[in-house]
Scaffold this motif. Structure first.
Motif, short mmCIF file in Angstrom:
data_model
loop_
_atom_site.label_atom_id
_atom_site.label_comp_id
_atom_site.label_asym_id
_atom_site.label_seq_id
_atom_site.Cartn_x
_atom_site.Cartn_y
_atom_site.Cartn_z
N GLY A 57 0.82 -1.20 0.00
CA GLY A 57 0.00 0.00 0.00
C GLY A 57 0.86 1.26 0.00
N SER A 58 0.21 2.40 -0.11
CA SER A 58 0.96 3.66 -0.24
C SER A 58 1.76 3.99 1.03
CB SER A 58 0.01 4.81 -0.59
OG SER A 58 -1.01 4.91 0.38
N ALA A 59 1.26 3.66 2.21
CA ALA A 59 2.01 3.94 3.44
C ALA A 59 3.29 3.11 3.50
CB ALA A 59 1.15 3.67 4.66
N GLN A 60 3.19 1.82 3.14
CA GLN A 60 4.37 0.96 3.15
C GLN A 60 5.37 1.39 2.08
OE1 GLN A 60 1.25 -0.07 3.18
NE2 GLN A 60 0.97 -1.40 4.94
N GLU A 61 4.87 1.87 0.93
CA GLU A 61 5.77 2.33 -0.13
C GLU A 61 6.62 3.48 0.37
OE1 GLU A 61 7.39 4.64 -3.39
OE2 GLU A 61 5.88 5.35 -2.00
N GLY A 82 -1.86 1.01 -9.54
CA GLY A 82 -3.31 1.10 -9.44
C GLY A 82 -3.83 1.30 -8.04
N GLN A 83 -4.88 2.11 -7.96
CA GLN A 83 -5.51 2.46 -6.70
C GLN A 83 -4.43 2.90 -5.72
OE1 GLN A 83 -7.39 -1.18 -7.01
NE2 GLN A 83 -9.15 -0.38 -8.08
N CYS A 84 -4.28 2.32 -4.58
CA CYS A 84 -3.22 2.70 -3.63
C CYS A 84 -2.15 1.63 -3.56
CB CYS A 84 -3.82 2.93 -2.25
SG CYS A 84 -4.91 4.34 -2.19
N THR A 85 -1.82 1.02 -4.68
CA THR A 85 -0.90 -0.12 -4.70
C THR A 85 0.37 0.23 -5.44
OG1 THR A 85 -2.83 -1.58 -4.74
CG2 THR A 85 -0.71 -2.57 -5.28
N TYR A 86 1.49 -0.18 -4.87
CA TYR A 86 2.81 0.01 -5.46
C TYR A 86 3.50 -1.34 -5.56
CZ TYR A 86 2.30 5.01 -4.81
OH TYR A 86 1.87 6.30 -4.90
#
Length: 83
Positions: free
Chosen positions: A54-58, A73-77
């Motif tokens: 997710g964006s926080a972990q990225e 896509g969406q909040c995925t890295y």
């Protein structure tokens, strides 16, 4: 992660069935769908495996390891992780 790693398929029922089949086989991950396309990523690339976060972990990975995730896509890295 490079742009060439992403497979874009037209958003049709046949391609959705194919995407589900590839995901069930473990060869690809279906990350998201738009009105036009399905987006798939291979689960392996040589000695590397796919890591979706997710964006926080990225943000944590970027700050700690100095590598940028690829927005998929969406909040995925996505990252390639050496095994």
């Amino acid at each position: 992660m490079e742009d060439g790693d992403i497979t874009y398929l037209p958003n049709t029922q046949e391609n959705k069935d194919l995407a589900w089949k590839l995901e069930a086989e473990g060869t690809h991950r279906w990350t998201h769908t738009t009105g036009k396309n399905l987006y798939l990523l291979p689960t392996r690339k040589g000695d590397y495996r796919l890591l979706l976060v997710g964006s926080a972990q990225e943000g944590r990975i970027r700050r700690h390891y100095g590598v940028e995730g690829k927005w998929v896509g969406q909040c995925t890295y996505a990252f390639w992780v050496k095994e």
